[in-house]
Design a protein around this motif. Structure first.
Motif, mmCIF file in Angstrom:
data_model
loop_
_atom_site.group_PDB
_atom_site.id
_atom_site.type_symbol
_atom_site.label_atom_id
_atom_site.label_comp_id
_atom_site.label_asym_id
_atom_site.label_seq_id
_atom_site.Cartn_x
_atom_site.Cartn_y
_atom_site.Cartn_z
ATOM 1 N N VAL A 1 0.848 -1.194 0.000
ATOM 2 C CA VAL A 1 0.000 0.000 0.000
ATOM 3 C C VAL A 1 0.884 1.244 0.000
ATOM 4 N N PHE A 2 0.565 2.200 -0.888
ATOM 5 C CA PHE A 2 1.222 3.504 -0.939
ATOM 6 C C PHE A 2 0.312 4.531 -0.274
ATOM 7 N N LEU A 3 0.871 5.365 0.602
ATOM 8 C CA LEU A 3 0.140 6.447 1.243
ATOM 9 C C LEU A 3 0.822 7.755 0.868
ATOM 10 N N LEU A 4 0.104 8.634 0.139
ATOM 11 C CA LEU A 4 0.690 9.872 -0.369
ATOM 12 C C LEU A 4 -0.110 11.086 0.090
ATOM 13 N N PRO A 5 0.573 12.211 0.339
ATOM 14 C CA PRO A 5 -0.110 13.408 0.826
ATOM 15 C C PRO A 5 -1.094 13.979 -0.194
ATOM 16 N N GLN A 6 -2.241 14.396 0.300
ATOM 17 C CA GLN A 6 -3.241 15.013 -0.566
ATOM 18 C C GLN A 6 -3.031 16.521 -0.591
ATOM 19 N N GLY A 7 -3.278 17.142 -1.726
ATOM 20 C CA GLY A 7 -3.113 18.584 -1.832
ATOM 21 C C GLY A 7 -3.043 19.003 -3.278
ATOM 22 N N TYR B 1 0.384 7.615 -11.201
ATOM 23 C CA TYR B 1 1.254 6.578 -11.776
ATOM 24 C C TYR B 1 1.169 5.293 -10.967
ATOM 25 N N VAL B 2 1.201 5.428 -9.639
ATOM 26 C CA VAL B 2 1.127 4.242 -8.783
ATOM 27 C C VAL B 2 -0.190 3.512 -9.004
ATOM 28 N N ARG B 3 -1.285 4.251 -9.097
ATOM 29 C CA ARG B 3 -2.587 3.606 -9.300
ATOM 30 C C ARG B 3 -2.671 2.926 -10.661
ATOM 31 N N GLU B 4 -2.064 3.541 -11.656
ATOM 32 C CA GLU B 4 -2.049 2.914 -12.985
ATOM 33 C C GLU B 4 -1.267 1.611 -12.952
ATOM 34 N N SER C 1 -1.937 -1.114 -3.948
ATOM 35 C CA SER C 1 -3.001 -0.106 -3.871
ATOM 36 C C SER C 1 -2.394 1.220 -3.442
ATOM 37 N N SER C 2 -3.147 2.317 -3.633
ATOM 38 C CA SER C 2 -2.641 3.647 -3.307
ATOM 39 C C SER C 2 -3.763 4.493 -2.716
ATOM 40 N N HIS C 3 -3.416 5.318 -1.717
ATOM 41 C CA HIS C 3 -4.416 6.148 -1.051
ATOM 42 C C HIS C 3 -3.816 7.519 -0.757
ATOM 43 N N PHE C 4 -4.658 8.560 -0.860
ATOM 44 C CA PHE C 4 -4.269 9.903 -0.452
ATOM 45 C C PHE C 4 -4.601 10.088 1.021
ATOM 46 N N ILE C 5 -3.748 10.808 1.759
ATOM 47 C CA ILE C 5 -4.008 11.139 3.150
ATOM 48 C C ILE C 5 -3.801 12.640 3.339
ATOM 49 N N GLU C 6 -4.240 13.168 4.457
ATOM 50 C CA GLU C 6 -4.148 14.601 4.728
ATOM 51 C C GLU C 6 -2.692 15.028 4.857
ATOM 52 N N PRO D 1 8.983 9.232 -10.974
ATOM 53 C CA PRO D 1 7.970 8.391 -10.322
ATOM 54 C C PRO D 1 8.140 6.914 -10.675
ATOM 55 N N ALA D 2 8.529 6.642 -11.915
ATOM 56 C CA ALA D 2 8.738 5.253 -12.326
ATOM 57 C C ALA D 2 9.872 4.618 -11.532
ATOM 58 N N ALA D 3 10.944 5.381 -11.289
ATOM 59 C CA ALA D 3 12.070 4.852 -10.520
ATOM 60 C C ALA D 3 11.674 4.612 -9.070
ATOM 61 N N ILE D 4 10.908 5.534 -8.500
ATOM 62 C CA ILE D 4 10.457 5.369 -7.114
ATOM 63 C C ILE D 4 9.586 4.124 -6.992
ATOM 64 N N TYR D 5 8.637 3.979 -7.904
ATOM 65 C CA TYR D 5 7.737 2.831 -7.861
ATOM 66 C C TYR D 5 8.515 1.527 -8.054
ATOM 67 N N SER D 6 9.393 1.509 -9.039
ATOM 68 C CA SER D 6 10.160 0.306 -9.331
ATOM 69 C C SER D 6 11.011 -0.112 -8.138
ATOM 70 N N CYS D 7 11.688 0.850 -7.510
ATOM 71 C CA CYS D 7 12.521 0.536 -6.344
ATOM 72 C C CYS D 7 11.665 0.048 -5.178
ATOM 73 N N ALA D 8 10.498 0.668 -4.994
ATOM 74 C CA ALA D 8 9.600 0.249 -3.907
ATOM 75 C C ALA D 8 9.136 -1.187 -4.107
ATOM 76 N N ILE D 9 8.829 -1.544 -5.336
ATOM 77 C CA ILE D 9 8.390 -2.913 -5.624
ATOM 78 C C ILE D 9 9.539 -3.893 -5.426
ATOM 79 N N GLU D 10 10.758 -3.494 -5.765
ATOM 80 C CA GLU D 10 11.906 -4.362 -5.539
ATOM 81 C C GLU D 10 12.103 -4.622 -4.048
ATOM 82 N N VAL D 11 11.927 -3.575 -3.237
ATOM 83 C CA VAL D 11 12.031 -3.755 -1.784
ATOM 84 C C VAL D 11 10.906 -4.652 -1.291
ATOM 85 N N ALA D 12 9.686 -4.419 -1.794
ATOM 86 C CA ALA D 12 8.540 -5.216 -1.376
ATOM 87 C C ALA D 12 8.708 -6.677 -1.754
#
Length: 341
Positions: free
Chosen positions: A70-76, A87-90, A102-107, A307-318
């Motif tokens: 799960v990705f949690l990203l700031p809303q604004g 990008y993450v949701r796609e 999955s991905s969600h916006f938070i305050e 964003p692609a690099a961030i997502y790719s690295c996160a998935i590699e860690v996961a």
């Protein structure tokens, strides 16, 4: 002396042993998506049986395996974070076993809201990926999650004093120094003022960028004074109002460095004042608005992280492929070297 010709096993050998096609074997060996977890394990075990892979490589690839990320990203109004979430949701829609993303916006900027989100979504997730806020309660909930066997990954802004599993992002201190180096070279006036615009000091990333910027200006460009930082909370309207005030109060302003997002508010103020050619403007995040401002000459430079690099690295860690922090390249763009859209 007798010489034996020992032929290395090939993909067709693995395919025959696993009872699958050579295309499936190719996808597994090259870590391409679209292979079921059971098939993945069968192909890897066959690769060991025929001597293509070592047993150690089999264990590394099969475990640890996490299913829910799960990705949690700031809303604004920060266009970069909006684009990253999109990008993450796609990519999440394309995720296949063994990962479900999955991905969600938070305050934004609210540690209490972040803590609640971490507990809520972390309860059901195996891996939690989020922008860290510098706060004791955030540190505590990270410890709770890792203690429960979850993998916690910070992106863009880190919390290194916590028990988080990994950090993925650029070196923010170096980013601030880079902005100062280029801005100091661009601003040829014998003296003047530089303004810092921040989203919030709740994010370590913004503090580190600010510290790097201030340190290098003091070292290399002492004739330039620094104002701020002005906190705009990644809100384009706040950034617009704050920049209008800066321009009104400081006629000797020669540069603005936005360490956060929503640079379009700053660009609007510069454009309306007619000083967009007099004030060097640099910021973070290559987005449609910053791209347009670079082309129009309102912005001079943008520092970004893919964003692609961030997502790719996160998935590699996961997936367990990377167990430590993963540096993301700091990309620098001017109007002349913009990548294709």
């Amino acid at each position: 002396m007798m010489v034996f010709d020992v032929k290395r096993p090939l993909i067709p050998d693995i395919a025959a042993a696993a009872g699958v096609s050579t295309a499936t074997v190719d996808r597994v060996l090259n870590r391409r998506p679209g292979v079921r977890k059971a098939t993945l394990a069968r192909v890897l075990k066959a690769a060991v049986e025929v001597g293509y892979l070592e047993e150690e490589e089999l264990n590394r690839r099969l475990g640890p395996t996490f299913a829910r990320v799960v990705f949690l990203l700031p809303q604004g109004t920060n266009p970069y974070l909006t684009g990253l979430n999109g990008y993450v949701r796609e990519m999440a829609q394309q995720s296949v076993e063994p990962l479900k993303v999955s991905s969600h916006f938070i305050e934004s900027f609210n540690p209490e809201a972040l803590v609640q989100a971490l507990r809520r979504y972390g309860r059901l997730a195996d891996v939690v990926v989020f922008m860290a806020i510098e706060h004791p309660k955030v540190r505590q909930v990270i410890d709770e999650l890792t203690g429960a066997g979850k993998r916690v990954v910070t992106i863009i802004s880190d919390l290194p004093t916590s028990s988080r599993s990994a950090y993925i992002g650029i070196d923010n201190f170096a980013a601030g120094r880079t902005a100062a180096r280029v801005m100091g070279r661009f601003c040829t006036a014998p003296k003047g003022k530089l303004a810092l615009v921040a989203a919030s000091r709740a994010y370590r990333a913004h503090m580190e960028r600010e510290m790097g910027f201030l340190a290098l200006v003091e070292e290399s460009f002492p004739h330039l004074g620094v104002i701020g930082p002005q906190e705009g909370h990644d809100n384009r309207d706040e950034n617009y109002v704050n920049t209008c005030r800066l321009l009104e109060r400081h006629p000797d302003l020669v540069g603005i460095y936005n360490v956060g997002g929503s640079s379009d508010g700053i660009g609007r103020a510069l454009r309306e004042s007619g000083r967009e050619r007099q004030v060097c403007f640099m910021g973070h995040g290559l987005t449609p608005d910053t791209r347009a401002m670079l082309v129009d000459g309102i912005m001079d430079m943008v520092i970004t992280q893919s964003p692609a690099a961030i997502y790719s690295c996160a998935i590699e860690v996961a997936s367990g492929d990377v167990l430590n922090s993963s540096a993301v390249a700091m990309e620098i763009y001017f109007s002349e070297n913009l990548p294709p859209t």
